[in-house]
Design an enzyme around this catalytic site. Structure first.
Site, short mmCIF file in Angstrom:
data_model
loop_
_atom_site.label_atom_id
_atom_site.label_comp_id
_atom_site.label_asym_id
_atom_site.label_seq_id
_atom_site.Cartn_x
_atom_site.Cartn_y
_atom_site.Cartn_z
N GLY A 424 0.83 -1.20 0.00
CA GLY A 424 0.00 0.00 0.00
C GLY A 424 0.86 1.25 0.00
N GLY A 427 0.23 8.71 2.84
CA GLY A 427 0.82 10.04 2.91
C GLY A 427 2.22 10.05 3.48
N GLY A 429 4.47 7.32 3.23
CA GLY A 429 5.41 6.50 2.49
C GLY A 429 4.76 5.27 1.88
N THR A 430 5.60 4.31 1.47
CA THR A 430 5.15 3.09 0.81
C THR A 430 5.51 1.88 1.67
OG1 THR A 430 5.52 4.13 -1.33
CG2 THR A 430 5.28 1.74 -1.32
N VAL A 431 4.60 0.89 1.73
CA VAL A 431 4.83 -0.32 2.52
C VAL A 431 4.98 -1.50 1.56
CG1 VAL A 431 3.93 -1.84 4.30
CG2 VAL A 431 3.49 0.61 4.44
N LYS A 445 8.40 -0.49 5.73
CA LYS A 445 7.88 0.84 5.44
C LYS A 445 9.02 1.74 4.97
CE LYS A 445 5.26 4.74 7.26
NZ LYS A 445 4.52 5.30 8.40
N ASP A 542 -3.09 9.24 14.50
CA ASP A 542 -3.72 8.89 13.21
C ASP A 542 -4.53 7.60 13.36
OD1 ASP A 542 -4.37 9.36 10.59
OD2 ASP A 542 -2.58 8.42 9.77
#
Length: 729
Positions: A424, A427, A429-431, A445, A542
């Site tokens: 996924g 906002g 970063g990318t996992v 991550k 969050d």
């Protein structure tokens, strides 16, 4: 910074000239600036600084009308690029009578027109008929696709086999797209063997050419197409509207400044301004067009000899002892002297360059590995690697579960961060999914950016998070500090997010009430642990259903600490830049920037409402009063019609309704506007745990004075409006 004060020749002095990384040239300007910063209200834009990075939006009195769109570029040549339009969708859901569909419509402010040269109306899918009409129904554009045989991929340009594409007319600033299956002789089942879904949209032609394969691959991804949808970029033409050049030049409000010329718009009424030859800048400012010094740019200097700049032009001449016009595109300059050794000089220069190339290649080969090693050492030190090693050595045995990975370890685990391993994007970063040499599956991550000034705080947070040992918190296993931004390695949770399981699929809820109550209890217990039981209190900041993961036994695990902050032991609040997700954001924190543990309580209250209603916390496809789910939920309780918005499947068992009322009352208290009046997460966790253990042996209707319990289970159920996450049969 979200915006910057202008020192740019493209914007008036004192006006903001940027939103995020998008330049804002006059006649455009931002809401909140002096009205002289933009030509008129039609050129006023809005900078959404809550987003990260900030997003530039089309201004509207109703901010929500354009809040899902954002501008990526503004050109003074009359173009504006933005992500704007939702695709119309038609999907076959599994039998000959069940389909999911929604149409789309757009209405632009008058200053804009959809570009008829750079946009195309496109349909992707099998046996689909799409029709684009304007609001006045004065024209119709149709496009039909067919799949007479099994096709593996779409061919460009679109020829009607799986894909149809056509041009749009000039002057278009509003349209409606309708999509349906056109061949009544073919059954849904026959078409679905090749494509279960169809999309119809208006988009930038270049964007479609590079994304055609991605769109075709969505043809059988019913869940994504129905629940998520597809937002496509478009190119808009803008102009000073409603007057031609001849008419405008006689008016006092003529938009073009000095040293300019005017052209009539080719897309709708209006005109555009341009700097005359020899000048550049912003033609819409009074003195925006400035003289170009052609001689200043050495690479593009038009002369081979002597270049002399003049106002609006230049001239070339030759140096002493040479003749010609001195121009690169003309005769150039010829030396009068004879016998100059041109051949020898040329050969010497050639051999010298060849020797330099050979030597440079050899040195590059020798030093390449050394450079890579030094770069990794630089990043390791820059990201606090030595500080982390020092902290670990000072507490030998205290961080046995924290491992410092090498970049080679993680590249091997992810096949060099192959896109096929992406779990996924968010906002922060990318996992990626990774498989370590010991066959452990992990989530890696990769952050977008790290603040060099907060490395020590980052290392402290890594150490503290690695010590969190709670069954309902995703475990931090280690990190890699040999890259430009640190990589964090977490345990892998396989069953997706709570958001994915809450949303209705084919009208059937995927989670029972017992599952929802257990998940809520586990999540509350995890957040309470972060607030009170951890070595240093942690505010998550969050909390939302997409950050609550479910394992293969549907056990909840709180994840994504990218926005988390450590709360000093002697403080109850800290002042921070407001960050979070719209729909979950604590309004008190939003207005005061004071972050407390009660901010997490508010966000958890929104998650409780999602579990009760099965609806998204924020949707611009719902009516205005229903758009914010938390506010609508509190209003429903206050007006004594709670059961009208509870997910209908939860009301089948009357024994559950008592628990629903208790959880609804708890959610309402969590959503209190005043943070001090909300319960603590420990209190929330205790209430939910007590309710989960309660066994109801009989269902005896009780009459109490509380207004929300005065409703009867037989009340008429009125669901929220359908939006592009619902399906209709």
């Amino acid at each position: 910074m979200a915006t910057a004060q202008s020192t740019s020749p493209e914007t008036k002095p004192g006006c903001q000239n940027k939103c995020g990384n998008v330049d804002i040239p006059y006649p455009f300007g931002l809401d909140g600036d002096d009205p002289t910063c933009y030509r008129d209200d039609e050129f006023k834009l809005f900078c959404d600084t809550v987003s990260d990075p900030p997003r530039l939006l089309v201004y509207d009195d109703d901010y929500l009308s354009y809040s899902e769109t954002f501008i990526t570029n503004i050109s003074l040549q009359g173009q504006l690029r933005m992500f704007y339009t939702w695709a119309a969708v038609y999907c076959y859901l599994g039998d000959n009578s069940s389909t999911g569909m929604y149409n789309t419509f757009i209405n632009l402010p008058d200053v804009y027109r959809f570009s008829n040269t750079q946009n195309r109306f496109t349909v992707v899918g099998c046996n689909m008929l799409a029709v684009l009409t304007d609001y006045g129904d004065s024209f119709h554009i149709g496009c039909i696709t067919s799949c007479p045989y099994a096709i593996e991929s779409m061919k460009l340009p679109c020829d009607g086999i799986g894909c149809c594409q056509t041009a749009v007319p000039k002057g278009l600033n509003a349209f409606v797209i309708q999509l349906r299956m056109y061949d009544n002789r073919s059954s849904y089942t026959d078409s679905s063997k090749i494509s279960r879904c169809g999309l119809a949209f208006l988009s930038d032609l270049e964007w479609f050419s590079s994304n055609a394969s991605y769109l075709w691959n969505l043809k059988n991804n019913v869940e994504y197409v129905i629940n998520i949808g597809s937002l496509t970029p478009v190119v808009l033409d803008w102009a000073i509207r409603n007057k031609t050049c001849g008419e405008a030049q006689r008016m006092a409000d003529y938009a073009c400044g000095k040293n300019t010329y005017c052209t009539n718009s080719t897309n709708g009424p209006g005109y555009l301004c341009h700097c005359i030859k020899g000048y550049h800048g912003n033609p819409y400012l009074p003195n925006g067009c400035q003289d170009v010094n052609e001689c200043e740019d050495q690479r593009n200097n038009p002369c081979v000899g002597i270049c002399t700049n003049t106002i609006g032009s230049y001239y070339c001449s030759c140096p002493k002892n040479s003749y010609g016009d001195g121009r690169k595109d003309g005769q150039g300059c010829t030396w009068k002297s004879k016998g100059f050794p041109v051949m020898k000089v040329t050969l010497g220069i050639g051999f010298g360059i060849l020797l330099l190339l050979i030597s440079g290649s050899w040195l590059h080969y020798i030093m390449k590995k050394r450079k890579l090693i030094r770069l990794k050492e630089k990043f390791f030190q820059q990201n606090g690697g030595f500080l982390l090693q020092q902290r670990i050595s000072l507490h030998e045995g205290g961080y046995e579960f924290l491992k410092i990975f090498t970049i080679e370890d993680l590249e091997l685990a992810t096949n060099r961060f192959n896109e096929d391993f992406i779990l996924g994007r968010g906002g922060q970063g990318t996992v990626y999914k990774g498989i370590l040499p010991d066959q452990r599956v992990v989530a890696i991550k990769k952050s977008k950016v790290v603040d060099d000034g907060q490395i020590e705080q980052f290392i402290n947070e890594v150490i503290i998070l690695s010590q969190i040992n709670h069954r309902n918190v995703v475990k931090l296993l280690g990190c890699c500090l040999e890259t430009e931004v640190p990589l964090l390695v977490y345990e892998y949770v396989c069953n997706g997010t709570l958001f994915h399981h809450i949303q209705r699929k084919s009208g059937i809820s995927l989670l029972s009430w017992e599952d929802r109550l257990r998940i809520a209890t586990e999540t509350a217990d995890a957040i309470a642990y972060l607030h009170a039981a951890a070595s240093i209190p942690i505010i998550h900041r969050d909390i939302k259903s997409t950050n609550i993961l479910l394992d293969d036994n549907f056990k909840a695990k709180v994840s994504d600490f990218g926005l988390s902050r450590l709360l000093p032991m002697d403080q109850t609040q800290i002042t921070t830049l407001v960050r979070g997700t719209m729909g979950y954001l604590d309004p008190e924190y939003f207005h005061s920037s004071q972050l407390t543990e009660k901010s997490d309580v508010y966000s958890f209250g929104v998650v409780l409402v999602e579990l009760l209603t099965g609806e998204k916390p924020l949707s611009f496809q719902r009516s205005l009063e229903e758009r914010n789910l938390a506010a609508y939920f509190v209003s429903a309780i206050n007006e004594s019609h709670l059961l009208q918005i509870i997910e209908s499947e939860l009301l089948d068992d009357e024994c559950v309704i008592e628990q629903i009322f208790v959880v609804a009352d708890l959610a309402k208290r969590c959503l209190n506007i005043m943070g001090e009046e909300r319960p603590t997460m420990k209190e929330v966790a205790m209430e939910l745990e007590g309710l989960k253990r309660l066994k109801i042996y009989s269902c005896v209707q009780q009459e109490e004075s509380v207004s929300i319990q005065s409703e009867s289970p037989s009340a008429v159920l009125v669901p929220l409006r359908h939006y592009p996450g619902d399906s209709s049969g």
